[in-house]
Structure formats: C-alpha cells, structure tokens
Design a protein around this motif. Structure first.
Motif, PDB file in Angstrom:
ATOM      1  N   ASN A 158      -2.820   3.559  -3.875  1.00 47.78           N
ATOM      2  CA  ASN A 158      -4.144   4.401  -5.195  1.00 47.78           C
ATOM      3  C   ASN A 158      -3.661   3.683  -6.232  1.00 47.78           C
ATOM      4  OD1 ASN A 158      -1.139   4.012  -5.198  1.00 47.78           O
ATOM      5  ND2 ASN A 158      -1.056   6.242  -3.709  1.00 47.78           N
ATOM      6  N   GLU A 159      -4.326   4.316  -7.663  1.00 47.45           N
ATOM      7  CA  GLU A 159      -3.929   3.821  -8.923  1.00 47.45           C
ATOM      8  C   GLU A 159      -2.579   2.732  -8.853  1.00 47.45           C
ATOM      9  OE1 GLU A 159      -7.510   2.368 -10.114  1.00 47.45           O
ATOM     10  OE2 GLU A 159      -8.055   3.956  -8.717  1.00 47.45           O
ATOM     11  N   ASP A 160      -1.384   3.957  -8.096  1.00 48.33           N
ATOM     12  CA  ASP A 160      -0.460   3.851  -8.310  1.00 48.33           C
ATOM     13  C   ASP A 160       0.207   1.903  -7.769  1.00 48.33           C
ATOM     14  OD1 ASP A 160       1.958   3.252  -9.011  1.00 48.33           O
ATOM     15  OD2 ASP A 160       3.193   5.609  -8.783  1.00 48.33           O
ATOM     16  N   ARG A 161       0.157   0.849  -8.833  1.00 44.52           N
ATOM     17  CA  ARG A 161       0.649  -0.182  -8.251  1.00 44.52           C
ATOM     18  C   ARG A 161       1.495  -0.242  -7.999  1.00 44.52           C
ATOM     19  NH1 ARG A 161      -0.525  -4.750 -12.568  1.00 44.52           N
ATOM     20  NH2 ARG A 161      -0.227  -6.231 -11.060  1.00 44.52           N
ATOM     21  N   ASP A 162       2.738   0.721  -7.813  1.00 49.39           N
ATOM     22  CA  ASP A 162       4.026   0.254  -7.519  1.00 49.39           C
ATOM     23  C   ASP A 162       3.710   0.745  -5.786  1.00 49.39           C
ATOM     24  OD1 ASP A 162       5.065  -0.189  -9.151  1.00 49.39           O
ATOM     25  OD2 ASP A 162       5.979   1.358 -10.066  1.00 49.39           O
ATOM     26  N   ASP A 163       2.535   1.346  -5.257  1.00 53.28           N
ATOM     27  CA  ASP A 163       2.517   1.915  -4.091  1.00 53.28           C
ATOM     28  C   ASP A 163       1.692   0.853  -3.161  1.00 53.28           C
ATOM     29  OD1 ASP A 163       3.388   4.500  -2.698  1.00 53.28           O
ATOM     30  OD2 ASP A 163       1.120   5.191  -2.334  1.00 53.28           O
ATOM     31  N   ASN A 164       1.691  -0.164  -3.698  1.00 53.66           N
ATOM     32  CA  ASN A 164       0.833  -0.866  -3.037  1.00 53.66           C
ATOM     33  C   ASN A 164       1.455  -1.550  -2.117  1.00 53.66           C
ATOM     34  OD1 ASN A 164      -0.715  -1.067  -4.876  1.00 53.66           O
ATOM     35  ND2 ASN A 164      -0.869  -3.141  -6.115  1.00 53.66           N
ATOM     36  N   LYS A 165       0.595  -1.796  -0.876  1.00 60.07           N
ATOM     37  CA  LYS A 165       1.332  -2.315   0.231  1.00 60.07           C
ATOM     38  C   LYS A 165       1.281  -3.748   1.187  1.00 60.07           C
ATOM     39  CE  LYS A 165       2.811   2.599   1.866  1.00 60.07           C
ATOM     40  NZ  LYS A 165       1.123   3.255   0.474  1.00 60.07           N
ATOM     41  N   ILE A 166       1.307  -4.649   1.870  1.00 59.26           N
ATOM     42  CA  ILE A 166       0.842  -5.661   2.976  1.00 59.26           C
ATOM     43  C   ILE A 166       0.594  -4.959   3.658  1.00 59.26           C
ATOM     44  CG2 ILE A 166       1.661  -7.890   3.254  1.00 59.26           C
ATOM     45  CD1 ILE A 166       1.577  -7.481   0.003  1.00 59.26           C
ATOM     46  N   TYR A 167       0.389  -5.218   4.488  1.00 52.79           N
ATOM     47  CA  TYR A 167      -0.171  -4.656   6.151  1.00 52.79           C
ATOM     48  C   TYR A 167      -0.615  -6.445   6.877  1.00 52.79           C
ATOM     49  CZ  TYR A 167      -1.705  -0.447   4.642  1.00 52.79           C
ATOM     50  OH  TYR A 167      -1.584   0.622   4.433  1.00 52.79           O
ATOM     51  N   PHE A 168       0.344  -6.573   7.862  1.00 55.15           N
ATOM     52  CA  PHE A 168       0.684  -7.632   8.358  1.00 55.15           C
ATOM     53  C   PHE A 168       0.105  -7.108  10.000  1.00 55.15           C
ATOM     54  CE2 PHE A 168       3.790  -8.081   5.981  1.00 55.15           C
ATOM     55  CZ  PHE A 168       3.980  -9.690   5.551  1.00 55.15           C
ATOM     56  N   PHE A 169      -0.630  -7.695  10.763  1.00 48.87           N
ATOM     57  CA  PHE A 169      -1.219  -8.115  11.574  1.00 48.87           C
ATOM     58  C   PHE A 169      -1.716  -9.180  12.950  1.00 48.87           C
ATOM     59  CE2 PHE A 169      -4.518  -6.163   9.016  1.00 48.87           C
ATOM     60  CZ  PHE A 169      -4.678  -4.586   9.025  1.00 48.87           C
ATOM     61  N   TYR A 170      -1.048  -9.421  13.996  1.00 47.66           N
ATOM     62  CA  TYR A 170      -0.013  -9.951  14.822  1.00 47.66           C
ATOM     63  C   TYR A 170       0.137  -9.277  16.269  1.00 47.66           C
ATOM     64  CZ  TYR A 170       4.234  -6.966  14.378  1.00 47.66           C
ATOM     65  OH  TYR A 170       4.992  -5.540  14.174  1.00 47.66           O
ATOM     66  N   THR A 171       0.188  -9.536  17.156  1.00 44.86           N
ATOM     67  CA  THR A 171       0.916  -9.545  18.535  1.00 44.86           C
ATOM     68  C   THR A 171       2.166  -9.758  19.133  1.00 44.86           C
ATOM     69  OG1 THR A 171       0.120 -11.680  19.826  1.00 44.86           O
ATOM     70  CG2 THR A 171      -1.767 -10.257  19.967  1.00 44.86           C
TER      71      THR A 171
END
Length: 771
Positions: free
Chosen positions: A232-245
């Motif tokens: 969303n527009e709230d930068r404090d709500d930014n998330k990092i997504y990791f893809f792995y096995t």
C-alpha cells in the motif's frame, strides 16, 4: 538386399526414429548460432582474460549499463552494444586471504574473490560484495552520474567486511535485495556452509537475522530470488519476499520432501525488546504450489524451484510472479512454469496458521485465538498505528510468531495449473525472463526460457477458459551460444527490447524480436503468431498498439488463432500471399534410390505429398509403402520404378493454411540407358578430345553439375561416379599444364595424342582425380 539399400534404410531409419521421438509441440523456427549471427540478432562479450566465470549480472537502466561479476573481475558493459566500450575492474583477493584459504583446506580454484552481490547503492555508486577467498568482502564502485562520462572505479579506501552480506563459498546459493539503504540477503553465513539465514544489514536499522540452528525456520534451503513489494502507500508496511526451496518438516510420517517456499518479513522489523532480540519477529512462510491436476485427484507436483521472475505491471503493488520448477521425482524428469498473482500470495499470509500439537501429531489449521497485533504484520499505520516498532510488540505476539511461522494454506497458481510443462527430456530448463506484450487481440506474456545447453526458447501461452486447456506455442528455439553451455543468468531490458544471457564463459545480447525474418508475405507474418509482429500492408514489422506510432498502417495479426487465410484475404494484389513455389527437375535412375528434398521453414507445419502422373491432369496424394518413405528431409524413394515419374508437389498445412512450397518434376532414367552412356564413353575414349571443358563463368557451376549427376547415378554407386569423373573432368593441376602447353594437343597424329592423354591422366594421383 543390396548393401547400398541397407545403408539407406539404416540412415533414414535413424532419422525416422528421431522424428517420432520428438515432441509434437515443436518450436516453429529453429535458429542456429550462425544464423542468429548472420541476422545481426546477437552480440557476444567474452572476457579478454579468456574465462569470465560469471556469477551475477545486474542490469541498470538508469546508467544504461550491464554490470557483471565474475572471478576477481567486475565489468561494465554498454546496454546498446555489450561487445564495445566496456570497462573492467580487477578485484582479486589479497595474498593473506589466499594463504589463509589454503591453510583451511580449500582448493586453488575456490581461493579467489568471486563477486556474488551487485546493487545500485545510490545515483553515483554500486555496492559489490565478493567471497574474498572464503573471507567475504564488500566495496563501493564509483560510476558517476548518467549525464557524465561513464566512470568505473573501485574505491579501495572504502573496503568493508562482507560477512552477513555475501557467502563464503563461491558455489553457495545467495539472494539479495537492496532497498531504502538496507541490504536484505538470504545466504549461508559461515565458513562451513551450515548457517542458513535471512540477514539485514548496512542501513540505519540494527542488524536482524533468523534464529540460529532452528530447522523450523530454514532447513537446508536453496535460495533462488528476493524482491521488495509494496502492499500500500504506507512505506512502513513494505515487505521483503524470499523465494527458496527447503526440506519440508510437514511431510507425512516425518518424510522430508523438498518444498518451494515464499518467505516474508517486514522491511522495518528491528526485532523484539525482551525476546527475539535482533531476530525477525515478522517472519512467515508458505508453500508455493505448481502441479498438474491428475485423475482421481492425484496431482503431479513440481517442487524444486529453479528460477523466479517478477513481472512489473501498471500497478506496482501487484506484479506477477513467474516461477520455473523441476520435479524431484525418481520416475521422470520434468519442468513446469507457473504464474502467480500477488493477491493469492497475500491471501495465504493473511489466512490461518499451521499448527502441530506434538511430534506424533499431524500438521493442522490453527483454530485458537490469534494475539494482537497479528503475528507477521508490520508496525505501521495501516495496522492500527498502536506500535511504533516491533520492539513494542507484546510478548504474546512474539511467542506466537516464534512457534507459528508456517501458514496452513498453500499458494496456488493462476488457473490452478502450469502455463507450460516440459517432460520430454529434450530440454533442461534453468532460467526464465518474461515480457508482457500488447497485441491486436489482447495482452500476451512472452516467456524466454534458458536451458543447460545454450538454447533460449521463446514461448507464448494461451489459455482457453471454456476448455480450461493451456496452449503453449514455442515461437523460436535459439542457439545463442556457439558451444553448448548452461545459461545461468538472464536480464531483460524492455526499454531496448533486448535480452542479456549469461554463461560462465560469456554473455550474449539478443534482440527479442526480428519481424522481417518471418518472410515477405502476409501469411508468413500471421502464421508466426508472434505478438511483437504484424503485417502492415507492405511487410512484417513491429506491432505498435493504437496511438503509439504515428506512421501506423493497417495491421494483420492473429496471435490466438494464427488464421492467415482470414487475415490475409485480399492481400494478393499487394504481393504474393506466400513465397513463390520453388520448381525443380530431378533425375533418378531406375532401381536406384533418390530423395525429393523438401524441408519447410516452420517445424510446426505438416507436409503432405501429391503427385501428378505423366499424361494425367489430376493430382493424388502420395501413399507411403516399403519403397516410399516420408522423412524430415523429404520424400525418399528406396527403389525407383518407371511408374514413379511425374510432377511431385510438397504441400504444407499450418493452422489450416495450405501452401505448395516445392514442385519437382521427377524423370526416371532407364538403367539400360546409363549403361549405354558408360559404354559409349569407353568407345569414344579413342577419339582425341580436349580433355578439360571450358571453365564456366558461373561460380560453383561444376559443383552443382556434379551434385545433379550424383543424384542421377544414385547415392550408393560411388564407384561409377568416380569412373565418370576420371573420364570427363580435370584437376586444376592438369588445367594449368594445358594452359602452359597449348600446342601439345594441337599437333601430332591421333595415336600420339591419345597416348599423351592417357599418360597425363595416369600421372595424377588417384585420390586427386575428378572434381
């Protein structure tokens, strides 16, 4: 059976077996490395030191450069032409690092500085991290502003320790994302490669990582990709997504299968105050599913993640994820590509948690009370704004977060099935890049898939919602590397419509479309089904959506159906509907074999042969039998009969479009006539002749004539061909001698002239006689 006939049967039998084993979903066009080079479609960069040993590529559209990390080297390549105006930095490990590496038991090949992390740090600098001979190190590289002359300098005074940012082992998997001044990395963070972790460092926030030695969080992972995606527009709500096995803990009866995961953390997570200090308090993970629905509800799963690609859309909060998987089954080896919407990923993370009461219990959905704030959520205004940081989270939330990091619901792909499946054993798929293209009949995702033998497949997929069937169309199979090598990295520049393909030995720059190569007619262009290309009334050219190209003419394009007959109706007056039919006369000797060559350019077209017998007006389809065989190369006659004479039509059918591409008149020469010809030559040997024919002014004319005669005699009868060549042709050496002594043949009685001809002939070594 004659030996020559046996050889022909064996040779073409092998070709037939190969063609039968080929996947019916053939690439429409197959282009070799040389063909791509001749079309000026590729450019290649090789390290002047010989071997690049590529480990990472970073495409920077702002700087208009491709930055490349390898063994002891970093390159800056021009996106316009990678083989020109490159710059290089030599960044080896120190002597002390190399000596320490040897003492710890590592080999000479490992004790170097392999660059594994490259990011745009700010408008003027790059961040680079390397293994440093098993002592990770990071540095800043000055590249300057884009408006300035390109600079490429390592700032040696700013070299830093790289632990937590780069792995020790050059072959260990690593993923990284740099955003907001912070570096997020998934790596093995120790010398022995046992401490797998997600790590954050470099910025103003404290260093945070996953718990040490906790198999519930990470168990022997292979890191594949990571991205920062805003919700969303709230930068404090930014998330990092990791893809792995990783090895899964939730398998039946304790069996540890390999599962693909999506992990998620909040970018502003700074750990807990009394517990989980400097540890992720927002870490969650869910299983990423890619499977083919089967009978009785039993699906075939593709669990080993090979590569992942994030396709940006007009909505930056909702990119699409494309993931390439392989099977871990012992039964067969296969690959699949699945696409995912961010809505499905968020739904899984907002859903129920997985729960297990004890070692003897199965994993189930947690149905108890969930504390507030919800574990996995960020300290942000959109989540109530009651907590400024994760240090303010209640202990109940942190305890729950530590024991419930796995989500119960898995993430399903779009249409609940793969968009592409390859299980024929022909390709080992390794890398993927995707471009979204606007076509006349809608949007298409063009997949570029790299293999382990230097091939790139250009593929589109078309979903039929009525039948729930996904059609995959392989537009091109491109051999981008001259020597087959595994493709280990691919970067896409949509701005330049170029694909940059990396291997350990070098990098190839590829134009992702070249419309004019499809042909010079409307049907050729429409049958290609390439969303980049359309018939504009005069040529096959780049398709531009309405309003984006001022000189746009009317277009003919049908990607979904490839209906050339309908699209090109009425185009004959502007040019031929297809290339003109080739016409040729072929001679065959009775009782010998011969081949009517016909290889359509499109491998997806079906070939049907028709024949018009001598003195007949109607055409009939050629029926194959033990004498006539259809091969990939054409129509093979194993033993010609006189009744085989006639006009043969090689007709192709593609997407219901029919076209005759070759018309061949087959004339049968009776075997007796060939014998008479040789006997006549024997009799005429006594008659004095100029032994060398006048050289043709047409280049290679004699070579073409020789090929025709070879077909006339029959491919198996090389002895008779050699005899004929000895009687008729001369070597260059003999021709030069004749020019030097022109009067030698003019004077003397017939017997002397004949004697000179024979002695001159026998002076030539046998292996150099003839053409």
């Amino acid at each position: 059976m004659a030996p020559s006939l046996m050889n022909a049967l064996v040779l073409f039998g092998l070709h037939l077996i190969a063609s039968l084993a080929t996947d019916t979903r053939q690439p429409r066009l197959r282009l070799s490395h040389k063909e791509l080079w001749d079309l000026n479609r590729t450019s290649v960069f090789h390290s002047p030191f010989g071997f690049l040993d590529l480990r990472i590529m970073h495409l920077d559209e702002y700087q208009e450069r491709l930055f490349v990390g390898g063994k002891d080297l970093i390159y800056s390549l021009s996106l316009e032409q990678i083989s020109q105006n490159y710059k290089e930095i030599h960044w080896p490990s120190t002597d002390q690092q190399v000596d320490d590496c040897y003492r710890k038991g590592r080999t000479r090949g490992e004790c170097a500085n392999f660059v594994r992390v490259l990011h745009h740090y700010n408008r003027t600098h790059l961040l680079a991290c390397g293994t440093g001979a098993f002592d990770p190190v990071c540095a800043f590289i000055r590249v300057g502003l884009r408006s300035q002359e390109h600079i490429f300098q390592l700032e040696s005074q700013r070299i830093e320790r790289g632990r937590g940012r780069c792995p020790f082992d050059p072959d260990s998997s690593v993923i990284s994302t740099f955003t907001g001044g912070e570096l997020f990395v998934g790596l093995y963070n120790d010398f022995r490669g046992r401490d797998a972790t997600f790590f954050r460092s470099m910025g103003l926030l404290p260093h945070v990582r996953t718990e040490h030695d906790d198999d519930r969080i990470l168990k022997e992972p292979k890191f594949v990709g990571s991205y920062m995606i805003t919700d969303n527009e709230d930068r404090d709500d930014n998330k990092i997504y990791f893809f792995y096995t990783e090895k899964a803990m939730e398998g039946d009866k304790g069996a540890q299968a390999i599962y693909t995961r999506v992990g998620r953390v909040c970018a502003n997570d700074i750990g807990g105050q009394r517990m989980m200090v400097n540890k992720w308090t927002t870490m969650l993970k869910s299983r990423l599913i890619c499977s083919v629905p089967g009978t009785n509800g039993i699906d075939t799963y593709f669990d080993e993640l090979e590569d992942v690609f994030l396709l940006q859309t007009r909505d930056s909060k909702n990119p699409e994820i494309f993931a390439l998987f392989s099977t871990t089954s012992n039964i067969f080896k296969g690959y699949a590509i699945c696409a995912y919407h961010m809505a499905s990923i968020r739904e899984a993370f907002n859903g129920p948690y997985a729960h297990k009461e004890g070692p003897e219990y199965h994993w189930s959905m947690y149905e108890g009370k969930v504390p507030y704030p919800r574990p996995g959520s960020c300290a942000s205004k959109v989540n109530g704004g009651h907590y400024d940081t994760t240090k303010d989270f209640p202990d109940d939330t942190l305890r729950f977060a530590r024991s419930h990091q796995l989500m119960y619901e898995s993430i399903k792909p779009v249409h609940k099935r793969p968009i592409l499946v390859k299980a024929d054993g022909k390709y080992n798929l390794k890398q993927i890049a995707v471009d979204r293209v606007e076509a006349e009949d809608g949007q298409y995702n063009v997949l570029f898939v790299g293999t382990d033998n230097g091939i790139v497949l250009k593929v589109i997929t078309i979903y039929n919602p009525e039948t729930e069937v996904m059609e995959e169309v392989i537009l091109e199979e491109l051999q981008v590397f001259k020597i087959p090598v595994p493709i280990i990295s691919m970067e896409m520049s949509t701005k330049r419509q170029r694909l940059y393909i990396g291997s350990r030995s070098g990098i190839v720059q590829l134009k992702i479309h070249q419309c004019e190569m499809y042909g010079t007619a409307c049907a050729d262009c429409c049958l290609a089904r390439d969303p980049y290309c359309a018939w504009d009334g005069l040529s096959c050219s780049r398709y531009y959506p309405s309003g984006t190209h001022s000189k746009r003419r009317f277009r003919r394009q049908d990607v979904r159906h490839g209906n050339a007959a309908q699209q090109c109706l009425g185009q004959q007056f502007k040019g031929e509907t297809l290339e003109k039919t080739e016409e040729q006369t072929v001679y065959g000797v009775e009782h010998n074999s011969t081949l009517l060559e016909c290889m359509p350019r499109s491998l997806q077209s079906k070939v049907i042969w028709f024949v018009q017998r001598t003195h007949e007006t109607r055409k009939e389809e050629v029926k194959t039998d033990d004498r006539k065989i259809k091969t990939d190369f054409g129509l093979l006659f194993l033993k010609l009969h006189r009744t085989d004479a006639g006009v043969y039509f090689c007709q192709t059918v593609e997407r219901t479009f029919v076209h005759i591409i070759r018309k061949m008149t087959l004339e049968i020469v009776e075997e007796e006539r060939v014998d008479e010809m040789f006997n006549k030559e024997e009799e005429e040997e006594a008659v004095p002749k100029m032994p060398c024919p006048v050289q043709s002014s047409v280049p290679h004319a004699s070579k073409a004539w020789y090929k025709e005669f070879l077909q006339l005699i029959g491919y198996s009868n090389f002895q008779r061909v050699e005899e004929y060549c000895e009687k008729v042709w001369c070597t260059d050496k003999r021709r030069k001698k004749l020019k030097m002594a022109p009067n030698k043949w003019k004077y003397g009685n017939p017997q002397e002239r004949k004697s000179r001809v024979r002695s001159e002939h026998h002076r030539i070594p046998r292996h150099t006689r003839g053409s």
